[in-house]
Design a protein around this motif. Structure first.
Motif, PDB file in Angstrom:
ATOM      1  N   ARG A 168     -20.449 -23.163   6.028  1.00 49.03           N
ATOM      2  CA  ARG A 168     -20.916 -23.932   4.884  1.00 49.03           C
ATOM      3  C   ARG A 168     -19.755 -24.702   4.276  1.00 49.03           C
ATOM      4  O   ARG A 168     -18.603 -24.380   4.486  1.00 49.03           O
ATOM      5  CB  ARG A 168     -21.488 -23.005   3.794  1.00 49.03           C
ATOM      6  N   ARG A 169     -20.104 -25.737   3.477  1.00 50.50           N
ATOM      7  CA  ARG A 169     -19.097 -26.460   2.713  1.00 50.50           C
ATOM      8  C   ARG A 169     -19.692 -26.832   1.362  1.00 50.50           C
ATOM      9  O   ARG A 169     -20.877 -27.116   1.240  1.00 50.50           O
ATOM     10  CB  ARG A 169     -18.593 -27.702   3.455  1.00 50.50           C
ATOM     11  N   ARG A 170     -18.844 -26.799   0.339  1.00 49.35           N
ATOM     12  CA  ARG A 170     -19.260 -27.159  -1.003  1.00 49.35           C
ATOM     13  C   ARG A 170     -18.802 -28.585  -1.280  1.00 49.35           C
ATOM     14  O   ARG A 170     -17.702 -28.973  -0.933  1.00 49.35           O
ATOM     15  CB  ARG A 170     -18.645 -26.218  -2.029  1.00 49.35           C
ATOM     16  N   PHE A 204     -23.689 -26.933   1.445  1.00 48.73           N
ATOM     17  CA  PHE A 204     -24.419 -27.506   2.576  1.00 48.73           C
ATOM     18  C   PHE A 204     -23.902 -26.899   3.870  1.00 48.73           C
ATOM     19  O   PHE A 204     -22.750 -26.452   3.941  1.00 48.73           O
ATOM     20  CB  PHE A 204     -24.215 -29.029   2.639  1.00 48.73           C
ATOM     21  N   ALA A 205     -24.728 -26.917   4.893  1.00 46.43           N
ATOM     22  CA  ALA A 205     -24.266 -26.507   6.218  1.00 46.43           C
ATOM     23  C   ALA A 205     -23.168 -27.474   6.651  1.00 46.43           C
ATOM     24  O   ALA A 205     -23.197 -28.662   6.311  1.00 46.43           O
ATOM     25  CB  ALA A 205     -25.426 -26.519   7.210  1.00 46.43           C
ATOM     26  N   LEU A 234     -24.658 -35.304   4.319  1.00 50.02           N
ATOM     27  CA  LEU A 234     -24.640 -35.157   2.862  1.00 50.02           C
ATOM     28  C   LEU A 234     -25.490 -36.230   2.192  1.00 50.02           C
ATOM     29  O   LEU A 234     -25.414 -37.397   2.550  1.00 50.02           O
ATOM     30  CB  LEU A 234     -23.207 -35.256   2.332  1.00 50.02           C
ATOM     31  N   PRO A 235     -26.280 -35.846   1.177  1.00 48.79           N
ATOM     32  CA  PRO A 235     -27.058 -36.856   0.444  1.00 48.79           C
ATOM     33  C   PRO A 235     -26.141 -37.697  -0.438  1.00 48.79           C
ATOM     34  O   PRO A 235     -25.123 -37.213  -0.923  1.00 48.79           O
ATOM     35  CB  PRO A 235     -28.022 -36.024  -0.397  1.00 48.79           C
TER      36      PRO A 235
END
Length: 102
Positions: free
Chosen positions: A17-19, A34-35, A40-41
């Motif tokens: 995961r990554r923030r 997010f994975a 990314l949105p």
């Protein structure tokens, strides 16, 4: 089978995961996870105030413009001119008068 917590050995390994930080126009920061391979949105709704948030802290997305409440009559006036309204009213009154005469 017990009701105790399940360990990673029973659930499998977590996906990497990554923030990512997002900032709204009010300066609130939110950090959803997010994975690692997910796209990314561009924007994310701020959980504190509900405004759209972007990844650029210096230039957050603009506050959306809210339209004031319009009545049914206001929408009709947008579509019809004053003379159209008078013609429709005259026609409706003639129909009512014709029904009364029967």
């Amino acid at each position: 089978m017990g009701a105790g917590p399940m360990g990673e050995s029973e659930r499998g390994e977590s996906a990497p995961r990554r923030r990512v930080s997002y900032w709204c126009a009010n300066g609130h920061e939110s950090r959803p996870s997010f994975a690692a391979e997910a796209e990314l949105p561009e924007s994310w709704d701020c959980p504190r105030c509900g405004l759209p948030a972007g990844q650029d802290q210096e230039k957050p997305p603009a506050v959306p413009r809210t339209e004031p409440y319009k009545s049914h009559l206001a929408y009709v006036k947008e579509r019809r001119s004053e003379s159209d309204g008078e013609a429709i009213l005259t026609e409706a009154l003639e129909k009512l008068r014709a029904r009364r005469e029967l």
